[in-house]
Design a protein around this motif. Structure first.
Motif, PDB file in Angstrom:
ATOM      1  N   TYR A  26       2.633 -42.259  40.158  1.00  0.00           N
ATOM      2  CA  TYR A  26       1.948 -43.550  40.262  1.00  0.00           C
ATOM      3  C   TYR A  26       1.956 -44.040  41.708  1.00  0.00           C
ATOM      4  O   TYR A  26       0.944 -44.505  42.227  1.00  0.00           O
ATOM      5  CB  TYR A  26       2.618 -44.574  39.334  1.00  0.00           C
ATOM      6  CG  TYR A  26       1.919 -45.902  39.313  1.00  0.00           C
ATOM      7  CD1 TYR A  26       0.738 -46.063  38.616  1.00  0.00           C
ATOM      8  CD2 TYR A  26       2.424 -46.993  40.015  1.00  0.00           C
ATOM      9  CE1 TYR A  26       0.072 -47.279  38.603  1.00  0.00           C
ATOM     10  CE2 TYR A  26       1.769 -48.214  40.011  1.00  0.00           C
ATOM     11  CZ  TYR A  26       0.598 -48.352  39.304  1.00  0.00           C
ATOM     12  OH  TYR A  26      -0.057 -49.547  39.306  1.00  0.00           O
ATOM     13  N   GLY A  27       3.103 -43.902  42.358  1.00  0.00           N
ATOM     14  CA  GLY A  27       3.208 -44.339  43.744  1.00  0.00           C
ATOM     15  C   GLY A  27       2.227 -43.613  44.646  1.00  0.00           C
ATOM     16  O   GLY A  27       1.559 -44.210  45.489  1.00  0.00           O
ATOM     17  N   THR A  28       2.123 -42.304  44.440  1.00  0.00           N
ATOM     18  CA  THR A  28       1.197 -41.529  45.260  1.00  0.00           C
ATOM     19  C   THR A  28      -0.241 -41.946  44.981  1.00  0.00           C
ATOM     20  O   THR A  28      -1.072 -42.024  45.897  1.00  0.00           O
ATOM     21  CB  THR A  28       1.342 -40.026  44.966  1.00  0.00           C
ATOM     22  OG1 THR A  28       2.719 -39.697  44.910  1.00  0.00           O
ATOM     23  CG2 THR A  28       0.684 -39.205  46.042  1.00  0.00           C
ATOM     24  N   LEU A  29      -0.533 -42.222  43.707  1.00  0.00           N
ATOM     25  CA  LEU A  29      -1.881 -42.671  43.364  1.00  0.00           C
ATOM     26  C   LEU A  29      -2.214 -43.970  44.089  1.00  0.00           C
ATOM     27  O   LEU A  29      -3.279 -44.090  44.708  1.00  0.00           O
ATOM     28  CB  LEU A  29      -2.001 -42.870  41.848  1.00  0.00           C
ATOM     29  CG  LEU A  29      -3.273 -43.600  41.400  1.00  0.00           C
ATOM     30  CD1 LEU A  29      -4.509 -42.757  41.672  1.00  0.00           C
ATOM     31  CD2 LEU A  29      -3.213 -43.983  39.938  1.00  0.00           C
ATOM     32  N   VAL A  30      -1.291 -44.923  44.049  1.00  0.00           N
ATOM     33  CA  VAL A  30      -1.551 -46.207  44.703  1.00  0.00           C
ATOM     34  C   VAL A  30      -1.785 -45.991  46.198  1.00  0.00           C
ATOM     35  O   VAL A  30      -2.713 -46.544  46.790  1.00  0.00           O
ATOM     36  CB  VAL A  30      -0.387 -47.204  44.471  1.00  0.00           C
ATOM     37  CG1 VAL A  30      -0.620 -48.485  45.248  1.00  0.00           C
ATOM     38  CG2 VAL A  30      -0.232 -47.511  43.000  1.00  0.00           C
ATOM     39  N   GLN A  31      -0.958 -45.133  46.775  1.00  0.00           N
ATOM     40  CA  GLN A  31      -1.093 -44.832  48.198  1.00  0.00           C
ATOM     41  C   GLN A  31      -2.477 -44.253  48.504  1.00  0.00           C
ATOM     42  O   GLN A  31      -3.152 -44.641  49.455  1.00  0.00           O
ATOM     43  CB  GLN A  31      -0.021 -43.804  48.537  1.00  0.00           C
ATOM     44  CG  GLN A  31       0.350 -43.731  49.971  1.00  0.00           C
ATOM     45  CD  GLN A  31       1.383 -42.618  50.180  1.00  0.00           C
ATOM     46  OE1 GLN A  31       1.669 -41.816  49.278  1.00  0.00           O
ATOM     47  NE2 GLN A  31       1.928 -42.561  51.367  1.00  0.00           N
ATOM     48  N   GLN A  32      -2.895 -43.335  47.642  1.00  0.00           N
ATOM     49  CA  GLN A  32      -4.199 -42.703  47.817  1.00  0.00           C
ATOM     50  C   GLN A  32      -5.324 -43.739  47.708  1.00  0.00           C
ATOM     51  O   GLN A  32      -6.279 -43.735  48.477  1.00  0.00           O
ATOM     52  CB  GLN A  32      -4.377 -41.599  46.753  1.00  0.00           C
ATOM     53  CG  GLN A  32      -5.673 -40.841  46.834  1.00  0.00           C
ATOM     54  CD  GLN A  32      -5.703 -39.915  48.042  1.00  0.00           C
ATOM     55  OE1 GLN A  32      -4.730 -39.243  48.345  1.00  0.00           O
ATOM     56  NE2 GLN A  32      -6.826 -39.885  48.746  1.00  0.00           N
TER      57      GLN A  32
END
Lengths: 180, 171
Positions: A26-32
């Motif tokens: 989820y964190g990586t998605l938000v970052q993306q």
């Protein structure tokens, strides 16, 4: 004491791994998304949208697992949402400010926020905005039109993370024109 | 009237569901694609792979923070096939083959993210979308363990799939 069948290098238990895998994804998605979309507002909107889609599905799984009967009132609904958080995210929100048509879910810390720090440029980012979406989607599938939004967030220095849910109206199944 | 037997889909622990649903959204919601590139499968695959990479890279660091070093490359790959796969997909890789020159083929006969898709050929073309994230996870995990690699996946029949890992050696 139970004997371990194989010695694994991974000592964390399965629950913890599941949760970390999810939190990190989820964190990586938000970052993306922050990288891809021009404004933070758009990111918030997108997170809410995928949350809504997830909510449409999660409710089915929830009902299948629990066999809960119909809710009698909004407090009942709130308690079931609380139970669902415990079940799926191992999070334990408390209920507060429950009225006839509104309630708040209060988390001690932001769900999925354990590895997160918001940079200054993302001051308006609602990191856990997927959750209001999930609540809205799930309620819609059981004929409840609700509005849900994050009103406090520990990532922004608040004491707790709070999601406010407001009941708007009961939905009625609309039959397509021409059908009885 | 007798009721049909209970579906088995509810037997997996509930805490596995959020990731499954989020993964589905990454693939189908179009959230990763910019407006002008809608339907660009290559952009989608590469973003899914990157999200996997970043996740795998961080996850492995947390999982192995108290662990000793691996003996060699094969030892590392075996760890990916056994402990790591069990940790994230609740089963081991079914078959590992290698040419001992830096190519490894990991076969999973019932890959978790494919197991809920029809086993017919109908959705075979969508297969790669369901594997890109995991390719990234493997590459990310290996990368953090000091092995740089290229990972691609193939499906012949659902839900069996193979991950081909090619180690990139410094020249």
């Amino acid at each position: 004491m139970s004997r371990q069948s194989t010695s694994s290098r991974i000592t964390a238990d399965s629950k913890k791994v599941n949760s970390e895998l999810f939190v990190l994804t989820y964190g990586t998605l938000v970052q993306q998304l922050v990288k891809d979309y021009e404004s933070v507002e758009d990111v918030n909107k997108q997170l809410e949208r995928i949350g809504y889609n997830i909510g449409l599905r999660v409710i089915e799984d929830f009902l299948a697992r629990t066999n809960y009967p119909r809710c009698t009132d909004l407090r009942d609904t709130a308690e079931k949402i609380q139970a669902a958080f415990k079940m799926y995210l191992n999070a334990t929100p408390s209920l507060s400010n429950v009225t006839a048509d509104e309630f708040s879910l209060v988390f001690e810390s932001t769900p999925f926020g354990e590895f997160t720090e918001l940079p200054d440029a993302c001051a308006n980012l609602k990191y856990c905005n997927v959750l209001p979406g999930v609540i809205r989607g799930a309620c819609e599938m059981v004929q409840m039109d609700v509005q849900a939004y994050v009103i406090a967030d520990t990532l922004k220095g608040d004491n707790a993370t709070e999601i406010r849910v407001r009941f708007i109206k009961k939905l009625h199944d609309a039959l397509p024109a021409g059908e009885d | 009237m007798a009721l049909p037997p209970q579906s088995t889909s509810t037997t997996a622990p509930p805490d596995e569901l959020p990731l499954e649903l989020l993964h589905g959204e990454l693939i189908f919601s179009g959230i990763l694609l910019s407006k002008d590139k809608e339907g660009d499968i290559n952009e989608l695959l590469s973003k899914l792979e990157f999200i996997g990479f970043s996740t795998g890279y961080r996850l492995i660091e947390r999982l192995l923070k108290d662990s000793t070093r691996f003996k060699d490359e094969l030892d590392t790959i075996k760890f990916i096939c056994k402990d790591f796969w069990v940790a994230i997909y609740k089963k081991q890789i079914d078959n590992l083959r290698t040419n001992h020159q830096g190519t490894y083929v990991l076969q999973d006969n019932c890959f978790k993210l494919l197991s809920k898709i029809s086993a017919t050929k109908q959705y075979l073309e969508h297969g790669p979308k369901f594997l890109a994230f995991t390719c990234g996870i493997i590459r990310g995990a290996l990368s953090n363990l000091g092995i740089s690699s290229v990972v691609v996946a193939e499906i012949s029949t659902m839900p069996t799939c193979r991950f081909h890992i090619t180690i990139q050696r410094a020249t």
